[in-house]
Write an enzyme that holds these catalytic residues in place. Structure first.
Site, PDB file in Angstrom:
ATOM      1  N   SER A 185       4.872  37.702  -0.064  1.00 44.62           N
ATOM      2  CA  SER A 185       3.726  37.348   0.778  1.00 44.62           C
ATOM      3  C   SER A 185       3.786  35.877   1.157  1.00 44.62           C
ATOM      4  O   SER A 185       4.400  35.058   0.453  1.00 44.62           O
ATOM      5  CB  SER A 185       2.422  37.627   0.022  1.00 44.62           C
ATOM      6  OG  SER A 185       1.303  37.066   0.698  1.00 44.62           O
ATOM      7  N   TYR A 198      -2.488  37.413  -8.017  1.00 45.50           N
ATOM      8  CA  TYR A 198      -1.696  38.012  -6.943  1.00 45.50           C
ATOM      9  C   TYR A 198      -0.668  37.002  -6.430  1.00 45.50           C
ATOM     10  O   TYR A 198       0.508  37.335  -6.252  1.00 45.50           O
ATOM     11  CB  TYR A 198      -2.627  38.447  -5.812  1.00 45.50           C
ATOM     12  CG  TYR A 198      -1.941  39.001  -4.581  1.00 45.50           C
ATOM     13  CD1 TYR A 198      -1.509  40.322  -4.547  1.00 45.50           C
ATOM     14  CD2 TYR A 198      -1.762  38.214  -3.450  1.00 45.50           C
ATOM     15  CE1 TYR A 198      -0.893  40.834  -3.411  1.00 45.50           C
ATOM     16  CE2 TYR A 198      -1.156  38.718  -2.309  1.00 45.50           C
ATOM     17  CZ  TYR A 198      -0.724  40.032  -2.295  1.00 45.50           C
ATOM     18  OH  TYR A 198      -0.120  40.529  -1.169  1.00 45.50           O
TER      19      TYR A 198
END
Length: 310
Positions: A185, A198
Site C-alpha cells: 500500500s 495496518y
C-alpha cells in the site's frame, strides 16, 4: 483521510469486516470495457487470495480474460455472496482452454489453512504458476494505546503471516518462470497515523518482497508488488465513518479515488513473463500521485521506481 474535502461517494458505513462489495454504493468497478486481452497468461494457473471483491476481484477477472485458470480465496459466511458473484464473472470471462475456476473459503492467518488451500489448487490443476498475496484487513485507532494484543495479532496474521504461509506452500508447486505478486500500500511509504498496525504490515510486505526476490531469483521465480493508493474497495466503508468514506480519495492530486480496474493491469504486467521477465523485487505505485505532497522529490522518485538498494 480527507477532512472537509470534496464528496466522492454517498455517505455509508458497514459495521463489520470483511466489507461486502455488493453492499457498496456505487459498486466498485472491476472491469474496463476498453481493455483488450491478448492471451498474456494463457495456460497459466493463478491463485489469488482475497479474490472475491475489490482489487482481488478485478485481478481475477483480468487474469481470466488473459487466459489463466483462476482460483481465489474468501472468508466463509462473510463473503459468500461476493465470492459467488466473482465466480460467475470469471466463468463468463475465461477463455476456452482455461479450466473452471475455484473459490476456496479459508482463514489464511493460519499455516494449516494455507496448506489446505494450496494443496487443493495444486491437486485440481497440477501446478501453480502465479500467486497473488492480496488479502488484508484494517481498523482505525486514535492511538497506539488502543491497539491491543488480540487485534494486533489478527491484523498481522491476515496481512503478513498469510503471505509467508501461502508462499512457503506454493513454492512446492511452482517451477521456474513462476511469479509471486504481493499487495502492499501507499501507506508503507507515506504512513498513516490512524492505521498504525495496518501500515506496519504493509511496510513489512515491501521488505518481504525485496528479500524474497533475492531468495528466489536463482530459481527463476520473480517476486514483485503493487502499492495502491486510495482505491474504492470494501475495506473503505467497513473501516471508516460515513464522512470519511464520502470524501475518500479527494485528498490526492487527482482528487478522486481509484477503481479496482485501474490497479489490476499492474498485476497482469507483473504476472506475464512476456512483459516483465526482467522485473523482480519491484513495487508498482498506482496511487493517483498520493505521495507527491508527502515526500521530497528525491524520495518520490525512489518510491516510484522502488529500485533495490544493492
Amino acid at each position: 483521510m480527507a477532512s472537509g474535502g470534496k464528496q466522492q461517494f454517498p455517505p455509508q458505513k458497514q459495521e463489520t469486516q470483511p466489507g461486502k462489495e455488493h453492499g457498496m454504493d456505487p459498486t466498485p468497478q472491476f472491469t474496463n470495457p476498453d481493455y483488450k486481452p491478448s492471451n498474456k497468461l494463457q495456460r497459466k494457473v493463478a491463485l489469488v487470495t482475497g479474490g472475491d471483491s475489490g482489487i482481488g476481484r478485478a485481478v481475477c477477472h483480468l487474469f481470466a480474460q488473459e487466459g489463466a485458470t483462476v482460483a481465489f480465496t474468501y472468508v466463509k459466511e462473510q463473503e459468500d455472496k461476493d465470492a459467488r458473484d466473482t465466480m460467475q464473472m470469471i466463468k463468463q470471462a475465461k477463455t476456452s482452454d482455461a479450466k473452471d475456476p475455484m473459490a476456496l473459503a479459508a482463514d489464511l492467518g493460519y499455516d494449516e489453512n494455507c496448506k489446505k488451500v494450496v494443496d487443493e489448487v495444486a491437486k485440481a490443476y497440477g501446478r501453480i504458476d502465479i500467486l497473488v498475496n492480496n488479502g488484508a484487513e484494517q481498523y482505525k485507532a486514535s492511538s497506539v494505546e488502543d491497539i491491543d494484543e488480540p487485534r494486533l495479532e489478527r491484523v498481522l496474521r491476515t496481512n503478513i503471516f498469510s503471505y509467508f504461509f501461502m508462499t512457503r506452500h506454493v513454492l512446492k508447486h511452482m517451477k521456474e518462470g513462476g511469479s509471486i505478486i504481493c499487495t502492499t500500500s501507499v501507506v508503507a511509504y507515506k504512513g498513516n497515523n490512524k492505521l498504525l498496525d495496518y501500515t506496519a504490515t504493509k511496510g513489512a510486505i515491501v521488505s518481504f518482497i525485496r528479500g524474497l526476490a533475492l531468495h528466489l531469483v536463482g530459481k527463476g521465480i520473480r517476486v514483485n508488488g503493487v502499492a495502491p493508493g486510495p482505491i474504492w474497495t470494501p475495506l473503505i466503508p467497513s473501516c471508516f465513518d460515513e464522512e470519511e468514506t464520502a470524501q475518500f480519495g479527494s485528498e490526492v492530486p487527482m482528487q478522486r479515488a481509484g477503481q479496482p480496474f485501474e490497479v489490476a493491469p499492474s498485476y497482469v504486467f507483473l504476472a506475464s513473463n512476456a512483459l516483465s521477465s526482467y522485473y523482480t523485487g519491484q513495487v508498482f505505485h498506482p496511487n493517483g500521485m498520493a505521495m507527491s505532497t508527502k515526500l521530497s522529490a528525491s524520495t518520490d522518485v525512489h518510491a516510484a521506481c522502488d529500485c533495490q538498494d544493492t
